[in-house]
Design a protein around this motif. Sequence first.
Motif, PDB file in Angstrom:
ATOM      1  N   VAL A 115       0.858  -1.194   0.000  1.00  0.00           N
ATOM      2  CA  VAL A 115       0.000   0.000   0.000  1.00  0.00           C
ATOM      3  C   VAL A 115       0.888   1.236   0.000  1.00  0.00           C
ATOM      4  O   VAL A 115       1.910   1.277   0.705  1.00  0.00           O
ATOM      5  CB  VAL A 115      -0.939   0.007   1.229  1.00  0.00           C
ATOM      6  CG1 VAL A 115      -1.736   1.304   1.301  1.00  0.00           C
ATOM      7  CG2 VAL A 115      -1.886  -1.194   1.187  1.00  0.00           C
ATOM      8  N   VAL A 116       0.496   2.227  -0.792  1.00  0.00           N
ATOM      9  CA  VAL A 116       1.287   3.454  -0.942  1.00  0.00           C
ATOM     10  C   VAL A 116       0.388   4.666  -0.750  1.00  0.00           C
ATOM     11  O   VAL A 116      -0.752   4.695  -1.243  1.00  0.00           O
ATOM     12  CB  VAL A 116       1.947   3.505  -2.335  1.00  0.00           C
ATOM     13  CG1 VAL A 116       2.553   4.880  -2.605  1.00  0.00           C
ATOM     14  CG2 VAL A 116       3.013   2.421  -2.463  1.00  0.00           C
ATOM     15  N   ALA A 117       0.887   5.661  -0.029  1.00  0.00           N
ATOM     16  CA  ALA A 117       0.180   6.938   0.143  1.00  0.00           C
ATOM     17  C   ALA A 117       0.922   8.013  -0.633  1.00  0.00           C
ATOM     18  O   ALA A 117       2.141   8.154  -0.511  1.00  0.00           O
ATOM     19  CB  ALA A 117       0.104   7.313   1.621  1.00  0.00           C
ATOM     20  N   ARG A 118       0.179   8.768  -1.442  1.00  0.00           N
ATOM     21  CA  ARG A 118       0.757   9.850  -2.243  1.00  0.00           C
ATOM     22  C   ARG A 118       0.901  11.116  -1.426  1.00  0.00           C
ATOM     23  O   ARG A 118       0.120  11.385  -0.525  1.00  0.00           O
ATOM     24  CB  ARG A 118      -0.154  10.144  -3.441  1.00  0.00           C
ATOM     25  CG  ARG A 118       0.051   9.236  -4.617  1.00  0.00           C
ATOM     26  CD  ARG A 118       1.226   9.694  -5.482  1.00  0.00           C
ATOM     27  NE  ARG A 118       0.933  10.949  -6.175  1.00  0.00           N
ATOM     28  CZ  ARG A 118       1.493  12.116  -5.909  1.00  0.00           C
ATOM     29  NH1 ARG A 118       2.395  12.251  -4.967  1.00  0.00           N
ATOM     30  NH2 ARG A 118       1.171  13.204  -6.604  1.00  0.00           N
ATOM     31  N   MET A 119       1.904  11.895  -1.757  1.00  0.00           N
ATOM     32  CA  MET A 119       2.082  13.206  -1.153  1.00  0.00           C
ATOM     33  C   MET A 119       2.846  14.074  -2.119  1.00  0.00           C
ATOM     34  O   MET A 119       3.804  13.609  -2.754  1.00  0.00           O
ATOM     35  CB  MET A 119       2.847  13.089   0.171  1.00  0.00           C
ATOM     36  CG  MET A 119       2.965  14.399   0.936  1.00  0.00           C
ATOM     37  SD  MET A 119       1.337  14.999   1.476  1.00  0.00           S
ATOM     38  CE  MET A 119       1.775  16.633   2.108  1.00  0.00           C
ATOM     39  N   ASP A 120       2.413  15.329  -2.285  1.00  0.00           N
ATOM     40  CA  ASP A 120       3.157  16.282  -3.095  1.00  0.00           C
ATOM     41  C   ASP A 120       4.096  17.086  -2.211  1.00  0.00           C
ATOM     42  O   ASP A 120       3.882  17.223  -0.997  1.00  0.00           O
ATOM     43  CB  ASP A 120       2.206  17.213  -3.847  1.00  0.00           C
ATOM     44  CG  ASP A 120       1.649  16.562  -5.112  1.00  0.00           C
ATOM     45  OD1 ASP A 120       2.194  15.530  -5.546  1.00  0.00           O
ATOM     46  OD2 ASP A 120       0.657  17.083  -5.656  1.00  0.00           O
ATOM     47  N   ALA A 121       5.104  17.670  -2.822  1.00  0.00           N
ATOM     48  CA  ALA A 121       6.195  18.294  -2.082  1.00  0.00           C
ATOM     49  C   ALA A 121       5.874  19.672  -1.533  1.00  0.00           C
ATOM     50  O   ALA A 121       6.720  20.259  -0.843  1.00  0.00           O
ATOM     51  CB  ALA A 121       7.433  18.387  -2.975  1.00  0.00           C
ATOM     52  N   ASP A 122       4.691  20.205  -1.820  1.00  0.00           N
ATOM     53  CA  ASP A 122       4.362  21.529  -1.297  1.00  0.00           C
ATOM     54  C   ASP A 122       3.020  21.566  -0.582  1.00  0.00           C
ATOM     55  O   ASP A 122       2.491  22.638  -0.301  1.00  0.00           O
ATOM     56  CB  ASP A 122       4.392  22.575  -2.420  1.00  0.00           C
ATOM     57  CG  ASP A 122       3.494  22.216  -3.594  1.00  0.00           C
ATOM     58  OD1 ASP A 122       2.879  21.132  -3.574  1.00  0.00           O
ATOM     59  OD2 ASP A 122       3.413  23.027  -4.543  1.00  0.00           O
ATOM     60  N   ASP A 123       2.466  20.392  -0.262  1.00  0.00           N
ATOM     61  CA  ASP A 123       1.188  20.314   0.435  1.00  0.00           C
ATOM     62  C   ASP A 123       1.392  19.958   1.898  1.00  0.00           C
ATOM     63  O   ASP A 123       2.508  19.712   2.347  1.00  0.00           O
ATOM     64  CB  ASP A 123       0.273  19.298  -0.246  1.00  0.00           C
ATOM     65  CG  ASP A 123      -0.062  19.688  -1.682  1.00  0.00           C
ATOM     66  OD1 ASP A 123      -0.015  20.897  -1.998  1.00  0.00           O
ATOM     67  OD2 ASP A 123      -0.353  18.790  -2.490  1.00  0.00           O
TER      68      ASP A 123
END
Length: 288
Positions: free
Chosen positions: A100-108
């Motif tokens: 399982v993978v959780a996404r994250m952006d670098a400026d959020d």
Amino acid sequence: MRNTPSTAGPTEEFSLLLPVYAGDNASFVRLAFESSVDQQTLRPAEAVIVQDGPVPEELERELARIETASPIPVKRVQLAQNVGLTEALNRGLDACAYAVVARMDADDVSVPDRFERQWALIDQGYDLVGTGMAEFESDPAVAAAVRIPPVGAVRIRDHARTHNPFNHPTMMYRVAALDRVGRYQPFGKMEDYWLGIRLIDSGARVENIPEPLLRYRVGAGAFARRGGWAEARTEWRLQGELRRMGFITRGEYLRNVVMKGAYRLLPARVKRVLFRGLVSGGLPGDRG
């Protein structure tokens, strides 16, 4: 299996996937990482940072600091050149050790209970769980608008016929579900929409949590980047694919080609109002 280190909060068996590139701000990256690891009520078991090409010295120092200071293991996938988000995410998925993978952006910024709430649904057998998100311009505590996604399989599929039903930076998903549909595929700036459509069409179990569990940074040029002839052509190509696979009817195809193509060609100021007030379904808290 849950692991509770003595020096950190509980972790669970999922990976955090965070792509960065030369245009990212080092202080924003630090905030994004800390909100998604240090401040979470349920932490990922590892973080995979994909460095998409060379980065400035300040960002390089911050990434090195994160690797040293992180309370969880960090893998940094360093790409020799910038390959773009689609390929960077696929390369990151290759490096993730967990199913399982959780996404994250670098400026959020992630809300502290984001992963705990998403994991509860993943643990029930869902393949993809998204959430709502609050847009902000400079202060994460001040929301300019809130994007509330559709909830429930029927509403999500109906919504997907006209708009992206998932907020990409909020996704938590099973890698096996992505593998079944060919993972991320190049599709202009709509690789996330195309992924969501293929997952829904494949029969994957999908859900959204309506509450804004992520704070999404909106830059000055965000709405300008959502338009222009290149984006309109990508939109028309996407609609053609949806029609070809039988996801939308001929009437829906014609409506979408006209309305969504026209939207892409509007001035950024007008798109901003429409996106927040109409395209996203009427957004509480919108200050327009």
